[in-house]
Design a protein around this motif. Sequence first.
Motif, PDB file in Angstrom:
ATOM      1  N   THR A 118       6.839   3.123  -5.353  1.00  0.00           N
ATOM      2  CA  THR A 118       6.148   2.962  -6.637  1.00  0.00           C
ATOM      3  C   THR A 118       6.307   1.535  -7.145  1.00  0.00           C
ATOM      4  O   THR A 118       5.354   0.935  -7.657  1.00  0.00           O
ATOM      5  N   GLU A 121       4.015  -0.547  -5.162  1.00  0.00           N
ATOM      6  CA  GLU A 121       2.652  -0.176  -5.520  1.00  0.00           C
ATOM      7  C   GLU A 121       2.233  -0.872  -6.817  1.00  0.00           C
ATOM      8  O   GLU A 121       1.116  -1.385  -6.930  1.00  0.00           O
ATOM      9  N   ARG A 122       3.125  -0.891  -7.791  1.00  0.00           N
ATOM     10  CA  ARG A 122       2.829  -1.552  -9.071  1.00  0.00           C
ATOM     11  C   ARG A 122       2.611  -3.051  -8.888  1.00  0.00           C
ATOM     12  O   ARG A 122       1.878  -3.676  -9.643  1.00  0.00           O
ATOM     13  N   ARG A 124       1.269  -4.214  -6.235  1.00  0.00           N
ATOM     14  CA  ARG A 124       0.133  -4.259  -5.303  1.00  0.00           C
ATOM     15  C   ARG A 124       0.527  -4.821  -3.939  1.00  0.00           C
ATOM     16  O   ARG A 124      -0.261  -5.471  -3.266  1.00  0.00           O
ATOM     17  N   TRP A 126       0.878  -3.349  -0.968  1.00  0.00           N
ATOM     18  CA  TRP A 126       0.520  -2.067  -0.367  1.00  0.00           C
ATOM     19  C   TRP A 126       1.300  -1.769   0.900  1.00  0.00           C
ATOM     20  O   TRP A 126       1.732  -0.627   1.106  1.00  0.00           O
ATOM     21  N   ALA A 129       4.781  -0.730   0.103  1.00  0.00           N
ATOM     22  CA  ALA A 129       4.751   0.610  -0.494  1.00  0.00           C
ATOM     23  C   ALA A 129       4.591   1.664   0.600  1.00  0.00           C
ATOM     24  O   ALA A 129       5.319   2.671   0.612  1.00  0.00           O
ATOM     25  N   ARG A 152       0.429  10.951  -0.841  1.00  0.00           N
ATOM     26  CA  ARG A 152       0.774   9.670  -1.474  1.00  0.00           C
ATOM     27  C   ARG A 152       0.391   8.504  -0.567  1.00  0.00           C
ATOM     28  O   ARG A 152      -0.140   7.488  -1.016  1.00  0.00           O
ATOM     29  N   ILE A 156      -2.254   5.466  -1.472  1.00  0.00           N
ATOM     30  CA  ILE A 156      -1.932   4.037  -1.375  1.00  0.00           C
ATOM     31  C   ILE A 156      -2.911   3.337  -0.433  1.00  0.00           C
ATOM     32  O   ILE A 156      -3.375   2.233  -0.715  1.00  0.00           O
ATOM     33  N   LYS A 159      -6.064   2.748  -2.347  1.00  0.00           N
ATOM     34  CA  LYS A 159      -5.890   1.638  -3.288  1.00  0.00           C
ATOM     35  C   LYS A 159      -5.942   0.302  -2.537  1.00  0.00           C
ATOM     36  O   LYS A 159      -6.538  -0.666  -3.018  1.00  0.00           O
ATOM     37  N   LYS A 160      -5.312   0.283  -1.380  1.00  0.00           N
ATOM     38  CA  LYS A 160      -5.275  -0.928  -0.563  1.00  0.00           C
ATOM     39  C   LYS A 160      -6.706  -1.345  -0.179  1.00  0.00           C
ATOM     40  O   LYS A 160      -7.061  -2.523  -0.278  1.00  0.00           O
TER      41      LYS A 160
END
Length: 164
Positions: A118, A121-122, A124, A126, A129, A152, A156, A159-160
Amino acid sequence: MENKTIQNRYYFQALDNYPYNLEEAVTALNYALAYDANDADSLCLMGRLHHEVLRDYRAARRYFEEALAADVYTLSVYPYFADCLLALEEMEHAKKLIDFALTLKGMDKGVMLQKKATYYERLRKWNKALDNIRQAAHYASCTQEMDALDEREKLIERKKKKTK
């Protein structure tokens, strides 16, 4: 010794009522802390109440800090404190706490690796993470945990892709 028994009884009442019956939980927790103001478990639960229910992250942080000052080996404090620090966006402090927690014997490494994921992730980051989620999978003890980690990882990855 009798005071500790009474204090434990109130702590367990608070724990049993949290978060479904907050009035009873807070009353019991206040009694527990009246018997022992330095009980790490009670301080942690008070921190959780301030973090999870009241969204008073600064007060929560103080309770978590007091809990660890009372007993640095109360392992249950670390995941909640990490969440609190991440919510406060105190990223470096969160990373130091997580890294320290990962060195403690008996710590749930899978949970703390998820907190570390996390953290990255915050930021970025990736790939870092994802690395931590994959490491956490080694500590999964049931199918549900493994499924949650797989989900999860997929999140991620999505998001990546979106940030490229």
